[in-house]
Design an enzyme around this catalytic site. Structure first.
Site, PDB file in Angstrom:
ATOM      1  N   SER A  78       0.821  -1.216   0.000  1.00  0.00           N
ATOM      2  CA  SER A  78       0.000   0.000   0.000  1.00  0.00           C
ATOM      3  C   SER A  78       0.844   1.251   0.000  1.00  0.00           C
ATOM      4  CB  SER A  78      -0.863   0.044   1.265  1.00  0.00           C
ATOM      5  OG  SER A  78      -1.715  -1.046   1.304  1.00  0.00           O
ATOM      6  N   HIS A 101      -0.839  -2.494  -7.277  1.00  0.00           N
ATOM      7  CA  HIS A 101      -1.620  -2.196  -6.080  1.00  0.00           C
ATOM      8  C   HIS A 101      -3.112  -2.289  -6.379  1.00  0.00           C
ATOM      9  CE1 HIS A 101      -2.773   0.955  -2.806  1.00  0.00           C
ATOM     10  NE2 HIS A 101      -2.881  -0.267  -2.348  1.00  0.00           N
ATOM     11  N   GLU A 122      -3.364   0.408  -9.253  1.00  0.00           N
ATOM     12  CA  GLU A 122      -2.287   1.409  -9.334  1.00  0.00           C
ATOM     13  C   GLU A 122      -1.014   0.649  -9.732  1.00  0.00           C
ATOM     14  OE1 GLU A 122      -1.850   3.267  -5.439  1.00  0.00           O
ATOM     15  OE2 GLU A 122      -1.950   5.266  -6.236  1.00  0.00           O
ATOM     16  N   ASN A 136      -2.997   5.955  -1.158  1.00  0.00           N
ATOM     17  CA  ASN A 136      -2.917   6.000   0.308  1.00  0.00           C
ATOM     18  C   ASN A 136      -2.314   7.280   0.852  1.00  0.00           C
ATOM     19  OD1 ASN A 136      -4.233   3.682   1.316  1.00  0.00           O
ATOM     20  ND2 ASN A 136      -2.698   2.491   0.218  1.00  0.00           N
TER      21      ASN A 136
HETATM   22  P1  NAD Z   1      -4.141  -9.531   5.786  1.00  0.00           P
HETATM   23  O1  NAD Z   1      -3.631  -9.360   7.182  1.00  0.00           O
HETATM   24  O2  NAD Z   1      -5.603  -9.676   5.578  1.00  0.00           O
HETATM   25  O3  NAD Z   1      -3.426 -10.791   5.081  1.00  0.00           O
HETATM   26  C1  NAD Z   1      -2.049 -10.994   5.107  1.00  0.00           C
HETATM   27  C2  NAD Z   1      -1.790 -12.476   4.886  1.00  0.00           C
HETATM   28  O4  NAD Z   1      -0.371 -12.665   4.763  1.00  0.00           O
HETATM   29  C3  NAD Z   1      -2.263 -13.346   6.065  1.00  0.00           C
HETATM   30  O5  NAD Z   1      -3.115 -14.375   5.608  1.00  0.00           O
HETATM   31  C4  NAD Z   1      -0.967 -13.903   6.648  1.00  0.00           C
HETATM   32  O6  NAD Z   1      -1.113 -15.225   7.173  1.00  0.00           O
HETATM   33  C5  NAD Z   1      -0.054 -13.882   5.409  1.00  0.00           C
HETATM   34  N1  NAD Z   1       1.365 -13.880   5.768  1.00  0.00           N
HETATM   35  C6  NAD Z   1       2.001 -13.062   6.646  1.00  0.00           C
HETATM   36  N2  NAD Z   1       3.310 -13.384   6.717  1.00  0.00           N
HETATM   37  C7  NAD Z   1       3.492 -14.437   5.851  1.00  0.00           C
HETATM   38  C8  NAD Z   1       4.628 -15.206   5.495  1.00  0.00           C
HETATM   39  N3  NAD Z   1       5.825 -14.998   6.058  1.00  0.00           N
HETATM   40  N4  NAD Z   1       4.467 -16.206   4.577  1.00  0.00           N
HETATM   41  C9  NAD Z   1       3.248 -16.441   4.038  1.00  0.00           C
HETATM   42  N5  NAD Z   1       2.140 -15.733   4.341  1.00  0.00           N
HETATM   43  C10 NAD Z   1       2.261 -14.741   5.248  1.00  0.00           C
HETATM   44  O7  NAD Z   1      -3.562  -8.278   4.977  1.00  0.00           O
HETATM   45  P2  NAD Z   1      -4.171  -7.618   3.640  1.00  0.00           P
HETATM   46  O8  NAD Z   1      -5.152  -6.578   4.028  1.00  0.00           O
HETATM   47  O9  NAD Z   1      -4.567  -8.692   2.681  1.00  0.00           O
HETATM   48  O10 NAD Z   1      -2.875  -6.827   3.105  1.00  0.00           O
HETATM   49  C11 NAD Z   1      -1.888  -7.479   2.336  1.00  0.00           C
HETATM   50  C12 NAD Z   1      -1.100  -6.439   1.577  1.00  0.00           C
HETATM   51  O11 NAD Z   1      -1.989  -5.729   0.705  1.00  0.00           O
HETATM   52  C13 NAD Z   1      -0.443  -5.369   2.470  1.00  0.00           C
HETATM   53  O12 NAD Z   1       0.771  -5.003   1.898  1.00  0.00           O
HETATM   54  C14 NAD Z   1      -1.449  -4.229   2.420  1.00  0.00           C
HETATM   55  O13 NAD Z   1      -0.857  -2.991   2.687  1.00  0.00           O
HETATM   56  C15 NAD Z   1      -1.926  -4.332   0.975  1.00  0.00           C
HETATM   57  N6  NAD Z   1      -3.232  -3.749   0.691  1.00  0.00           N
HETATM   58  C16 NAD Z   1      -4.264  -3.864   1.582  1.00  0.00           C
HETATM   59  C17 NAD Z   1      -5.510  -3.314   1.276  1.00  0.00           C
HETATM   60  C18 NAD Z   1      -6.670  -3.450   2.219  1.00  0.00           C
HETATM   61  O14 NAD Z   1      -7.680  -2.740   2.030  1.00  0.00           O
HETATM   62  N7  NAD Z   1      -6.626  -4.332   3.204  1.00  0.00           N
HETATM   63  C19 NAD Z   1      -5.702  -2.648   0.043  1.00  0.00           C
HETATM   64  C20 NAD Z   1      -4.645  -2.569  -0.863  1.00  0.00           C
HETATM   65  C21 NAD Z   1      -3.405  -3.115  -0.524  1.00  0.00           C
END
Ligand code: NAD
Length: 283
Positions: free
Chosen positions: A119, A140, A152, A190
């Site tokens: 993000s 993104h 993005e 963001n």
């Molecule tokens: P989340 O917490 O829902 O999911 C993260 C996942 O990663 C979890 O299932 C976790 O078990 C897994 N994980 C963590 N460490 C790991 C490892 N070492 N090996 C394998 N799996 C691992 O988070 P999210 O909201 O899906 O966010 C993920 C990424 O996307 C982040 O970089 C976030 O900034 C970005 N993002 C999030 C959003 C949002 O609205 N939530 C929007 C755009 C981008």
């Protein structure tokens, strides 16, 4: 280059949505997470998401069936060895992402493009930690991925034109609109959205209005489809905090300091929708 096999690392909020959109558009998907229960939840979510697309007439029942069988899950990253593109969507922590990319770099063949769904974190720094900085960039997606139109695209300083074009073409194949932005903390989305959410949390913290009233002002007064506190819950309060910290560290400007209430809620494990409690309560 032809991209057929796509790896997705992280099966949480974003990874499950990214896996779904690739699967429903004819790609084979290798979905990896180190928490087996997150992989199981992701499959349930993808199945429900595909059914929603059938109900809306976006895809046929046959496409949904094929899509579901195109998603293969594993707790090990070795299956990325067969992928042409790997998209990382794990927790928004730079050291974690860099360590994982270094492993993926060793596992994948030379032609594989690596992309991060980060993000806010610098793509240039992450690219530099791999041996293929020219085949690395940011892709993104927005939440919920199957619904939101935008992706993005963020070029690292080292990203080649060929890599950039390949991900532009992939975005079209996913029926998304790609907007290209420079590698800068928070990119465009963001940098604008997260300070607004943080300010909404400060407004609550300082007792200016209730949760419901803050959201009502932004919905009814600004025509936002959802209030900022509800949106924070949907994004994940841990993710919001990670992003504010990246903005504060990246710009060295105290105007991006995370609200103490946001920090406290994350410390309490109130992550929002995914944990069942944030500003609101969820089943
Ligand atoms: P989340 O917490 O829902 O999911 C993260 C996942 O990663 C979890 O299932 C976790 O078990 C897994 N994980 C963590 N460490 C790991 C490892 N070492 N090996 C394998 N799996 C691992 O988070 P999210 O909201 O899906 O966010 C993920 C990424 O996307 C982040 O970089 C976030 O900034 C970005 N993002 C999030 C959003 C949002 O609205 N939530 C929007 C755009 C981008």
């Amino acid at each position: 280059m032809t991209i057929k096999q796509v790896g997705v690392l992280g099966a949480g909020t974003m990874g499950s949505g990214i896996a779904q959109v690739f699967a429903q558009n004819g790609f084979q998907v290798q979905l990896v997470d180190n928490q087996p229960s997150h992989l199981q939840n992701a499959i349930v979510k993808i199945q429900a998401g595909l059914q929603k697309c059938v109900d809306k007439g976006v895809i046929s029942a046959e496409q949904a069936k094929t899509g579901l069988t195109s998603v293969h899950t594993s707790p090990q990253m070795d299956i990325f060895a067969q992928c042409d593109l790997v998209i990382e969507a794990v927790t928004e922590e730079e050291p974690t992402k860099i360590a994982l990319f270094q492993s993926i770099d060793r596992i994948c063949p030379d032609h594989t493009i690596l992309a991060s769904n980060t993000s806010a974190i610098s793509l240039t720094r992450m690219a530099a930690a791999t041996k293929r900085p020219d085949r690395f960039m940011g892709m993104h997606f927005m939440n919920p991925v199957p619904v939101m139109q935008l992706v993005e695209l963020i070029r690292a300083l080292q990203t080649s034109d060929e890599t950039f074009q390949a991900l532009q073409e992939i975005s079209l194949k996913l029926n998304k609109t790609a907007v290209t932005v420079k590698d800068n903390p928070g990119f465009v989305s963001n940098r604008i959205l997260m300070p607004m959410i943080n300010e909404a949390i400060y407004t609550l913290y300082e007792g200016v209005a209730t949760i419901e009233d803050i959201d009502a002002v932004m919905k009814l007064g600004m025509n936002h489809p959802m209030g900022p506190l509800k949106l924070a819950d949907m994004i994940g309060l841990d993710t919001c905090l990670f992003i504010m910290n990246v903005l504060q560290d990246g710009f060295k400007d105290s105007k991006y300091r995370p609200c103490p209430l946001l920090q406290q809620m994350v410390d309490a494990g109130y992550y929002g929708k995914k944990s069942g409690k944030g500003f609101y309560e969820y089943d």
